[in-house]
Every structure is written in C-alpha cells, then in structure tokens.
Design a protein around this motif. Structure first.
Motif, short mmCIF file in Angstrom:
data_model
loop_
_atom_site.label_atom_id
_atom_site.label_comp_id
_atom_site.label_asym_id
_atom_site.label_seq_id
_atom_site.Cartn_x
_atom_site.Cartn_y
_atom_site.Cartn_z
N GLU A 73 -2.05 -1.34 -1.68
CA GLU A 73 -3.30 -0.49 -2.33
C GLU A 73 -3.02 0.78 -2.76
OE1 GLU A 73 -7.52 0.31 -1.41
OE2 GLU A 73 -7.39 -1.90 -1.23
N GLY A 74 -3.64 1.13 -4.04
CA GLY A 74 -3.40 2.45 -4.62
C GLY A 74 -4.78 2.90 -4.96
N LYS A 75 -4.79 4.35 -5.31
CA LYS A 75 -6.14 4.73 -5.67
C LYS A 75 -5.86 5.06 -7.17
CE LYS A 75 -9.83 8.40 -4.86
NZ LYS A 75 -10.26 8.45 -6.39
N THR A 82 -4.68 -2.85 -6.64
CA THR A 82 -4.05 -3.62 -5.54
C THR A 82 -2.77 -4.46 -6.36
OG1 THR A 82 -6.12 -4.26 -4.41
CG2 THR A 82 -4.39 -5.58 -4.01
N GLY A 141 -1.60 5.43 -9.26
CA GLY A 141 -2.18 4.57 -8.21
C GLY A 141 -1.34 3.12 -8.20
N LYS A 143 1.89 3.13 -8.60
CA LYS A 143 2.92 3.38 -7.78
C LYS A 143 2.65 3.40 -6.45
CE LYS A 143 5.33 6.29 -11.31
NZ LYS A 143 6.04 7.55 -11.71
N GLN A 144 1.61 3.93 -6.13
CA GLN A 144 1.13 4.18 -4.71
C GLN A 144 1.05 2.73 -3.97
OE1 GLN A 144 -2.82 5.89 -4.21
NE2 GLN A 144 -2.26 6.86 -2.33
N ALA A 145 0.33 1.78 -4.75
CA ALA A 145 0.20 0.29 -4.42
C ALA A 145 1.44 -0.24 -4.14
CB ALA A 145 -0.71 -0.40 -5.22
N GLU A 147 4.67 1.22 -3.72
CA GLU A 147 4.98 1.73 -2.30
C GLU A 147 4.65 1.34 -1.12
OE1 GLU A 147 4.49 5.92 -3.35
OE2 GLU A 147 6.25 6.03 -4.50
N ASP A 148 3.15 0.94 -1.04
CA ASP A 148 2.31 0.75 0.10
C ASP A 148 3.04 -0.74 0.46
OD1 ASP A 148 0.63 0.35 2.15
OD2 ASP A 148 -0.85 -0.58 0.89
#
Length: 168
Positions: A73-75, A82, A141, A143-145, A147-148
């Motif tokens: 998940e990312g913002k 997601t 967001g 990219k963040q998802a 990476e998570d």
C-alpha cells in the motif's frame, strides 16, 4: 436631435460589438489553454498512453524474493493505492492495482485504470518506474505500494487473504 442621438448610439453599439468580437478567447495566439476545446488540444498533443511499454519476458527482479502473492500500500494524491503482486521464480507480475479517491482527468487515475502502471512495473521488475506527467504524487504512491509489496516478498510475508483468493 433625437434622430442624430439614435444614429450615434447605433453606430457606437456597432463599433463596440465589432471590437469586442475580436477579443474572444481563441486557441491560436491567445496564450490561454482554457480557451482550447478538448478536440483542439487532442489534435495538437501527443497521447501519453500511446507509448507501448516493452517488457522482457525473461527479466527477473533483483534480490531474493519468495514466491507468493504480496499486497503493498502507498499514499496517492487523494487516498490509498494498493498493488497486488505475484512473485514466481523472482519474476514480478502485477495482478491488481486499486486506488481510492484519485481524481479523474489527472494522469494517475487513468494510468491505474488502463493498466499503464502495471505494464511499467512488469517491465522494470521493480518499483523503479517512470513518473507519468501530471501524476507525480500518484506515481510516488504506486512506487511506495510496490516497494511495500516487494519488502514483504523479501521477507516471505505473504498476504493470507490474497493467497486464499480473498477468502478469510
């Protein structure tokens, strides 16, 4: 005297009408994007989604990833993003991407809906994807998802609901 005043007023109105008609916003030379219709802009602007993303079917992700289904998940700009990734033999496949609240007509909404981000993730085999113009925060967001999800894949922490087909 009345006739002359009416004639003068009529002439003044005609001059004013003709002079103001030249002040209307137009696409060419006005310097205003707002004056352009969507059709006019489409004729002059390259479609950012027209570029095909080429993925190497033999490419694999770097690192040691455990096989399984991982959700990250990312913002985004206006809500969570997601990403559900399938990892098999260090190869990443984007199964699903969802967003809540991203605004239509901003690049990120369409890129999620049309699968552009998914294509970019699979081509890169990582979170190292290009930013889509007009969707900088949404891209961050995504990219963040990714990476998570990849952190979970490195640790082997598979999402149980995804692994069971959404059943809990």
């Amino acid at each position: 005297m009345k006739k002359r005043a009416l004639t003068t007023a009529a002439c003044g109105f005609a001059v004013l009408t003709l002079s103001l008609s030249g002040c209307g916003a137009s696409f060419e030379g006005s310097g205003s994007k707002d004056a352009a219709s969507a059709e006019q802009l489409a004729l002059r602007t390259d479609d950012p989604w027209a570029v095909e993303v080429q993925a190497d079917p033999a490419a694999k992700a770097e690192g040691n990833l455990h096989d399984g289904v991982y959700v990250g998940e990312g913002k985004g700009m206006e809500g969570p993003i997601t990403v559900t990734l399938l990892v098999e033999d260090n190869r990443i496949t984007c199964l699903e991407m969802t967003q809540e609240g991203e605004s239509q007509s901003r690049g990120g909404y369409e890129a999620i809906r049309d699968g552009k981000y998914a294509q970019m993730i699979e081509a890169a085999q990582s979170a190292d994807i290009d930013t889509i113009s007009g969707a900088t925060i949404t891209t961050a967001g995504v990219k963040q998802a990714v990476e998570d999800a990849l952190e979970k894949a490195e640790q082997g922490v598979e999402d149980q609901s995804a692994a069971q087909g959404g059943e809990q």
